[in-house]
Design an enzyme around this catalytic site. Structure first.
Site, mmCIF file in Angstrom:
data_model
loop_
_atom_site.group_PDB
_atom_site.id
_atom_site.type_symbol
_atom_site.label_atom_id
_atom_site.label_comp_id
_atom_site.label_asym_id
_atom_site.label_seq_id
_atom_site.Cartn_x
_atom_site.Cartn_y
_atom_site.Cartn_z
ATOM 1 N N LYS A 134 9.890 -15.278 3.270
ATOM 2 C CA LYS A 134 11.209 -16.120 2.777
ATOM 3 C C LYS A 134 12.451 -15.033 2.637
ATOM 4 O O LYS A 134 12.982 -14.864 3.813
ATOM 5 C CB LYS A 134 10.701 -16.433 1.281
ATOM 6 C CG LYS A 134 9.359 -17.397 1.514
ATOM 7 C CD LYS A 134 9.267 -18.242 0.182
ATOM 8 C CE LYS A 134 7.979 -19.128 0.573
ATOM 9 N NZ LYS A 134 6.723 -18.981 -0.261
ATOM 10 N N ASP B 22 1.189 -10.137 -3.334
ATOM 11 C CA ASP B 22 2.264 -10.830 -2.391
ATOM 12 C C ASP B 22 3.509 -11.446 -3.093
ATOM 13 O O ASP B 22 3.425 -12.036 -3.898
ATOM 14 C CB ASP B 22 1.214 -12.105 -2.339
ATOM 15 C CG ASP B 22 1.653 -13.246 -1.606
ATOM 16 O OD1 ASP B 22 3.058 -13.191 -1.211
ATOM 17 O OD2 ASP B 22 1.199 -14.211 -1.190
ATOM 18 N N TYR C 45 -1.347 -19.011 -4.212
ATOM 19 C CA TYR C 45 -1.005 -19.444 -2.666
ATOM 20 C C TYR C 45 -0.676 -18.063 -1.840
ATOM 21 O O TYR C 45 0.226 -17.379 -2.467
ATOM 22 C CB TYR C 45 -0.006 -20.519 -2.677
ATOM 23 C CG TYR C 45 -0.100 -20.998 -1.154
ATOM 24 C CD1 TYR C 45 -1.014 -21.582 -0.489
ATOM 25 C CD2 TYR C 45 1.233 -20.775 -0.350
ATOM 26 C CE1 TYR C 45 -0.733 -22.125 0.863
ATOM 27 C CE2 TYR C 45 1.271 -21.183 0.836
ATOM 28 C CZ TYR C 45 0.310 -21.991 1.530
ATOM 29 O OH TYR C 45 0.581 -22.060 2.901
HETATM 30 C C1 PLP Z 1 5.474 -19.282 0.845
HETATM 31 C C2 PLP Z 1 4.514 -18.148 0.433
HETATM 32 C C3 PLP Z 1 3.364 -17.896 1.258
HETATM 33 C C4 PLP Z 1 3.421 -18.301 2.872
HETATM 34 O O1 PLP Z 1 4.615 -17.836 3.559
HETATM 35 P P1 PLP Z 1 4.762 -18.678 4.900
HETATM 36 O O2 PLP Z 1 6.190 -18.238 5.455
HETATM 37 O O3 PLP Z 1 4.995 -20.172 4.384
HETATM 38 O O4 PLP Z 1 3.634 -18.625 5.770
HETATM 39 C C5 PLP Z 1 2.504 -16.783 0.921
HETATM 40 N N1 PLP Z 1 2.628 -16.234 -0.337
HETATM 41 C C6 PLP Z 1 3.441 -16.608 -1.260
HETATM 42 C C7 PLP Z 1 3.667 -16.117 -2.541
HETATM 43 C C8 PLP Z 1 4.446 -17.747 -0.929
HETATM 44 O O5 PLP Z 1 5.154 -17.899 -1.796
#
Ligand code: PLP
Length: 438
Positions: free
Chosen positions: A278, A250, A155
């Site tokens: 985050k 990511d 994701y």
């Molecule tokens: C939470 C998350 C996202 C998305 O971040 P948002 O601030 O919710 O848009 C993207 N990549 C990873 C790995 C995540 O855990």
């Protein structure tokens, strides 16, 4: 009105009433689908306050929080220094839409902390979604290629081109793609299993010269918690270089969590670009992407890749993120986070073995996962063999005993510096009872 014992974290009368009101005007009553309890049943408890590792519900229950606002609260909720920094910044102005000193200081600290940015640059955005979306545009703009490779169950936020075989809420709700995404938006998105460097190599070969980027969570966290197999990330690095493809880690979830420099520091593999979110915002909406200077120099106004944001680098987010980073550098909590999490995971392993419940447990630093399956879990296919009914019973049992876990088998759990030995002992006492009844 409390209609259950105070330690019972399930939605009581007040939460149910609030949920009903919210659901009248907010789809599903939630502003992000992962907060819904649709996959585990029941309704979500409403939270009125959070402090340290504790959530207080509108029904008066105190819960040990293993969601930590899905990652950001690494220093626990309401850390005084962070709150003070935000309040001070707020009094000087909520947003300028113009340059401010703290942005440069924050950027320098991020670049010094994250290996792939050390000699490079970083751009602040407002969410993880924006970070990945922008990094991919940059990779395409820089290479002139169009295809991207992502993992099944990975994701990376909710941009159109990434909603293919997506994890997190999309996996939980069984809609790994999305309606409303035109075929053209995902035509160039290729998917491969996590931990399968051979499949990645095959995709690169089949589309030789066309792949702009490989984007990967270096530790999968949105299909549950799955560590990278030995050599996997190294092999992705080698393949990306060989195929002149941009390697994007990511690290929205893993950044500043599994080490100050994220998974890339932990595993010693340096990507070309890194996405952050985050923790980088210390609880406020901040994301960032950065890396190699030649790549980052193609972003506007230096170059032709456009990316912008009215509230990007706003004073409140920067104040919260900067103070969080400063505290992490000053206190270096990673050794103790590791020990506390290991104690939790070992305790869960023991309790599940005692009651003959087949589980797969993993943790990397203060990020952990528990799958109800007998099959070792290396990718999303494996994760999907989990017994979801059993997970729901586990989730409800823990909540009833005051332990708040993500309401999905396909999410990782998080600890903070506020979780101590006694927190773990209370959690394991609850777990022993729940395993006994599974
Ligand atoms: C939470 C998350 C996202 C998305 O971040 P948002 O601030 O919710 O848009 C993207 N990549 C990873 C790995 C995540 O855990």
């Amino acid at each position: 009105m409390i209609d259950r014992p105070a330690h019972d974290g399930r939605a009581g009368a007040r939460s149910r009433e609030l949920f009903e009101r919210a659901a009248r005007h907010i789809p599903g009553g939630v502003n992000s689908p992962v907060r819904a309890f649709s996959s585990v049943g029941g309704q979500p408890p409403f939270i009125r306050r959070a402090h340290g590792c504790t959530l207080e519900t509108e029904d008066g229950a105190s819960l040990i929080d293993y969601v930590c606002t899905w990652g950001p609260a690494l220093l626990g909720h309401g850390r005084e220094e962070v709150v003070d920094a935000v309040c001070e910044a707020a009094r000087r102005g909520l947003s300028f839409g113009a340059c401010a000193a703290a942005e440069g200081e924050f950027a320098a600290l991020i670049c010094a902390s994250v290996p792939s940015m050390r000699d490079g640059m970083v751009r602040l955005v407002n969410s993880g979604t924006e970070a990945t979306m922008s990094a991919l545009r940059l990779a395409r703009g820089f290479t002139g290629k169009t295809k991207i490779i992502k993992c099944d169950g990975g994701y990376h936020g909710h941009a159109d081109l990434l909603l293919v075989a997506a994890g997190s809420g999309a996996a939980t709700l069984g809609i790994p793609g999305s309606a409303g995404v035109p075929e053209g938006a995902v035509r160039d998105t290729l998917t491969v299993p996590f931990n399968d460097a051979e499949a990645t190599a095959a995709a690169l070969t089949a589309h030789r010269g066309d792949v702009a980027a490989i984007i990967v969570e270096p530790i999968a966290g949105n299909m549950g918690c799955i560590p990278p197999a030995p050599g996997y990330l190294q092999e992705l690095r080698r393949l990306a270089t060989e195929h002149e493809t941009v390697l994007i880690f990511d690290e929205v979830m893993t950044g500043f969590r599994v080490a100050l420099g994220g998974a890339q520091e932990r595993y010693g593999v340096t990507p070309d670009l890194t996405c952050l979110g985050k923790i980088v915002g210390g609880g406020l909406p901040v994301g960032a992407y950065g890396g190699r200077r030649d790549l980052m120099s193609t972003i506007a106004p230096l170059g032709p890749v456009y990316q912008a944001g009215t509230l990007s680098g706003n004073p409140l987010g920067v104040a919260a993120g900067l103070k969080t980073l400063q505290l992490l550098i000053e206190e270096d909590p990673y050794g103790s986070l590791e020990r506390t999490t290991r104690k939790l995971v070992e305790g869960l392993a023991q309790a599940s073995a005692t009651h003959d419940i087949p589980v797969q447990l993993a943790h990397v630093g203060p990020m952990f996962g528990l799958f109800f399956t007998a099959r070792p879990v290396a990718n999303y296919e494996d994760a999907k063999t989990s017994d979801l009914a059993r997970f729901s019973t586990w989730h409800a049992g823990m909540l009833e005993r005051g332990v708040y876990l993500a309401p999905s088998q396909f999410e990782a759990g998080f600890l903070s510096t506020a979780h101590d030995e006694s927190t773990i002992e209370r959690t394991l006492a609850a777990a022993a009872q729940v395993f006994e009844n599974l």
